[in-house]
Motif scaffolding. Structure first.
Motif, mmCIF file in Angstrom:
data_model
loop_
_atom_site.group_PDB
_atom_site.id
_atom_site.type_symbol
_atom_site.label_atom_id
_atom_site.label_comp_id
_atom_site.label_asym_id
_atom_site.label_seq_id
_atom_site.Cartn_x
_atom_site.Cartn_y
_atom_site.Cartn_z
ATOM 1 N N LEU A 177 1.932 -5.676 11.629
ATOM 2 C CA LEU A 177 1.371 -4.596 10.903
ATOM 3 C C LEU A 177 -0.139 -4.827 11.009
ATOM 4 O O LEU A 177 -0.573 -6.212 11.045
ATOM 5 N N PRO A 178 -1.059 -3.825 10.980
ATOM 6 C CA PRO A 178 -2.554 -3.853 10.777
ATOM 7 C C PRO A 178 -3.011 -4.930 9.866
ATOM 8 O O PRO A 178 -2.373 -5.067 8.793
ATOM 9 N N ALA A 179 -3.914 -5.929 10.106
ATOM 10 C CA ALA A 179 -4.306 -6.877 9.080
ATOM 11 C C ALA A 179 -4.793 -6.426 7.827
ATOM 12 O O ALA A 179 -4.880 -6.700 6.807
ATOM 13 N N SER A 180 -5.619 -5.209 7.928
ATOM 14 C CA SER A 180 -6.339 -4.625 6.922
ATOM 15 C C SER A 180 -5.247 -4.003 5.805
ATOM 16 O O SER A 180 -5.688 -3.632 4.830
ATOM 17 N N ILE A 181 -4.004 -3.791 6.410
ATOM 18 C CA ILE A 181 -3.192 -3.129 5.168
ATOM 19 C C ILE A 181 -2.835 -4.089 4.199
ATOM 20 O O ILE A 181 -2.643 -3.680 2.964
ATOM 21 N N TRP A 182 -2.701 -5.382 4.328
ATOM 22 C CA TRP A 182 -2.267 -6.296 3.248
ATOM 23 C C TRP A 182 -3.122 -6.425 2.035
ATOM 24 O O TRP A 182 -2.864 -6.071 0.936
ATOM 25 N N PRO A 183 -4.598 -6.293 2.422
ATOM 26 C CA PRO A 183 -5.383 -6.534 1.118
ATOM 27 C C PRO A 183 -5.556 -4.895 0.635
ATOM 28 O O PRO A 183 -5.788 -4.588 -0.727
ATOM 29 N N ALA A 184 -5.254 -4.000 1.373
ATOM 30 C CA ALA A 184 -5.230 -2.428 0.919
ATOM 31 C C ALA A 184 -3.991 -2.265 -0.235
ATOM 32 O O ALA A 184 -4.159 -1.813 -1.105
ATOM 33 N N ILE A 185 -3.026 -2.786 0.068
ATOM 34 C CA ILE A 185 -1.737 -2.629 -0.861
ATOM 35 C C ILE A 185 -1.870 -3.572 -2.047
ATOM 36 O O ILE A 185 -1.383 -3.557 -3.156
ATOM 37 N N THR A 186 -2.330 -4.796 -1.758
ATOM 38 C CA THR A 186 -2.496 -5.857 -2.690
ATOM 39 C C THR A 186 -3.113 -5.303 -3.948
ATOM 40 O O THR A 186 -3.066 -5.658 -5.037
ATOM 41 N N GLU A 187 -4.313 -4.514 -3.675
ATOM 42 C CA GLU A 187 -5.033 -4.112 -4.944
ATOM 43 C C GLU A 187 -3.973 -3.435 -5.807
ATOM 44 O O GLU A 187 -4.521 -3.559 -6.966
ATOM 45 N N PHE A 188 -2.985 -2.755 -5.321
ATOM 46 C CA PHE A 188 -2.228 -2.077 -6.420
ATOM 47 C C PHE A 188 -0.833 -2.652 -6.691
ATOM 48 O O PHE A 188 0.200 -2.052 -7.152
ATOM 49 N N ALA A 189 -0.828 -3.930 -6.436
ATOM 50 C CA ALA A 189 0.332 -4.649 -6.515
ATOM 51 C C ALA A 189 0.997 -4.559 -7.969
ATOM 52 O O ALA A 189 2.325 -4.486 -8.234
ATOM 53 N N GLY A 190 0.146 -4.354 -9.064
ATOM 54 C CA GLY A 190 0.740 -4.353 -10.409
ATOM 55 C C GLY A 190 1.330 -2.913 -10.664
ATOM 56 O O GLY A 190 1.810 -2.918 -11.552
ATOM 57 N N GLN A 191 0.914 -1.724 -9.715
ATOM 58 C CA GLN A 191 1.642 -0.640 -9.940
ATOM 59 C C GLN A 191 2.619 -0.402 -8.863
ATOM 60 O O GLN A 191 3.181 0.742 -9.161
ATOM 61 N N TRP A 192 3.371 -1.195 -8.200
ATOM 62 C CA TRP A 192 4.185 -1.008 -6.968
ATOM 63 C C TRP A 192 5.239 -0.618 -8.030
ATOM 64 O O TRP A 192 5.756 -1.206 -8.951
ATOM 65 N N GLY A 193 5.870 0.592 -7.366
ATOM 66 C CA GLY A 193 7.374 1.299 -8.135
ATOM 67 C C GLY A 193 8.501 0.856 -7.037
ATOM 68 O O GLY A 193 9.315 0.190 -7.331
ATOM 69 N N ARG A 194 8.052 1.662 -5.872
ATOM 70 C CA ARG A 194 9.003 1.503 -4.847
ATOM 71 C C ARG A 194 8.155 1.135 -3.686
ATOM 72 O O ARG A 194 7.225 1.543 -3.211
ATOM 73 N N LEU A 195 8.656 -0.070 -3.008
ATOM 74 C CA LEU A 195 8.034 -0.534 -1.859
ATOM 75 C C LEU A 195 9.019 -0.703 -0.869
ATOM 76 O O LEU A 195 10.108 -1.432 -0.704
#
Length: 510
Positions: A177-195
């Motif tokens: 996966l593109p390396a930039s996707i991980w910090p992008a989704i990490t910002e919202f880890a506390g709001q993940w409902g379905r991953l």
């Protein structure tokens, strides 16, 4: 001395002409300005009139408009950002609707992104080429996906409280996966409902670095697209231990053993695509006593001695068993949905299970292979309560459709789908007769609501038979009348769909 030139500024007549032209030009300017002032006055009057117009659509309360907007989203909850689909298209109608759309948090709670190999300019690189650095990660040429990551961040920053649905798909030809996707989704880890993530196994350690807690996470799906079967990566799934609301887990090519603590006793849905032996299944059912839905692939051939009937089972309401025969060891009185493969000609395990469990099935998906039609009908007679039925079989049989005329078979059936070989002559005659019978207004029992038919070529034994094509002529006209009468119909054959536009193109995770 020569007389002065007629066009010379020294000629008095020429001067008089220029003075007259100047007076005329001043008059035209004055008249034009007066006309512009009249037009400007008229413009202001018209703007006041038009501004007072009341459009019925703009009088609808914003709360109701917001609910209408939510109905435009895909039913499966996976939203792909596209200009001409919801929610983006809703923000392009007018300023008022744009404001309502931006303030409706539920419109921005889901995003579904697919990362493919980048196309380079032909002649500079091969159009499908993609290079990697020596450590296996994507090179800086992957920078265009930074835009997708920024879109994800903009999308989710409009949401403050709702659980988020994130679906990320890595194309199988990509290395990661593109390396930039991980910090992008990490910002919202506390709001993940379905991953839901399709990724190479090598990316799992990167997913592991996103530590919990995940207070809102209720559904987790992980698919290794490269089928690497790298068991060393299994320990990296422990990142999801701190997810107290996790209820649904789906894993492809990942083992769920005692060392991988995904989920807890509260797990209600489990889907595994690894081959499981009888001890594996027994351990899972003991580990997750609250399961209501289980999807597994059973591999029983190494079982010695023959296992005994399992007791103390979870209250399963949905069961999918691929490959092996697991039903002889189960008793499930609460079962409502079953997906099962019958190994011809053995129907006793299925019939015994239904009788022993006393369950009232609402939905059934059967893979019957070359099972004789008479034996198939005997199986169906044991489950008269079906509302939804999907049949996978190899050989078509008019007898099957002829028997479905009877109101005593599936009196409550609403949705029927069949996948089979339809190479016999006049195949659609029996289908049309069955559908017409089940759509009669005076029929005893429920009217059929939908019928899906997929015709495939029979290649099981090296046959060159081709499947029946999509309907045409008189057959198409008869089926179209049923569609006009309200039947939801979809026929797929040889890559074609009939009628046009009938196929549901909603994007599932897998």
């Amino acid at each position: 001395m020569d007389p002065p030139d007629a066009e010379s500024p020294n000629d008095p007549k020429w001067r008089d002409v220029q003075r007259a032209e100047l007076v005329k030009t001043h008059a035209q300017i004055f008249e034009t300005r007066a006309h512009l002032e009249r037009l400007e006055h008229r413009r202001r009057l018209l703007e006041d009139v038009v501004g007072a117009f009341v459009f019925p659509v703009l009088t609808v309360p914003p709360e109701l408009v917001s609910k209408i907007f939510l109905e435009c989203l895909p039913a499966n909850g996976r939203v792909q950002p596209r200009k001409f689909t919801a929610p983006l298209v809703l923000a392009q109608i007018c300023q008022q609707w744009r404001q309502i759309a931006l303030e409706t948090q539920q419109l921005w709670c889901s995003i579904d992104l697919t990362f493919r190999r980048r196309r380079h300019t032909p002649g500079f690189y091969d159009i499908w080429s993609f290079s990697f650095t020596s450590d296996g990660k994507d090179d800086p040429m992957d920078a265009p996906y930074d835009g997708a990551c920024k879109l994800l961040q903009t999308w989710f920053r409009r949401v403050s409280s709702c659980p988020l649905s994130i679906t990320l798909r890595c194309h199988k030809e990509r290395n990661s996966l593109p390396a930039s996707i991980w910090p992008a989704i990490t910002e919202f880890a506390g709001q993940w409902g379905r991953l839901e993530i399709q990724l190479p196994m090598r990316d799992i350690p990167l997913l592991e670095r996103i530590r919990g807690p995940f207070p809102l996470l209720y559904s987790l799906s992980i698919n290794d697209i490269h089928r690497a079967r790298d068991t060393d990566a299994l320990t990296h799934l422990t990142a999801f231990c701190d997810a107290p609301r996790l209820r649904e887990v789906r894993l492809w090519d990942l083992d769920l053993d005692e060392d991988v603590q995904i989920g807890n006793a509260s797990l209600t849905m489990l889907e595994l695509h690894e081959r499981l032996t009888f001890p594996d299944v027994k351990a899972l059912l003991e580990r997750f006593p609250n399961l209501t839905s289980l999807h597994i692939t059973f591999w029983p051939w190494d079982e010695k001695p023959k296992p005994a009937l399992l007791e103390g089972l979870p209250p399963l309401e949905s069961l999918t068993v691929r490959m092996g025969e697991l039903l002889p060891f189960l008793t499930l009185p609460h079962l409502r949905h079953l997906e099962h493969r019958i190994i011809p000609p053995r129907i006793d395990p299925f019939l015994s299970f239904i009788s022993r469990s006393g369950c009232v099935l609402q939905s059934l998906r059967l893979d019957v292979g070359t099972l004789d039609c008479a034996l198939l009908l005997e199986c169906l007679a044991a489950v008269p309560s079906l509302v939804t039925f999907h049949l996978e079989q190899i050989y078509s049989s008019s007898t099957f459709y002829d028997r479905l005329w009877s109101p005593s078979i599936f009196p409550n059936l609403l949705d029927l789908s069949v996948e089979e070989n339809g190479s016999q002559e006049d195949y659609y005659t029996s289908v049309i007769a069955m559908l017409s019978s089940r759509r009669e207004p005076q029929r005893v029992g429920a009217q059929l609501r939908s019928f899906d038919l997929k015709l495939v070529a029979d290649s099981t034994y090296g046959s060159d038979d081709e499947s029946e094509g999509t309907p045409s002529g008189a057959e198409a006209a008869q089926l179209q009348r049923l569609v006009d009468d309200g039947l939801k119909l979809c026929i797929i054959s040889q890559g074609e769909t009939w009628p046009a536009g009938s196929r549901d193109v909603e994007n599932e995770f897998i």
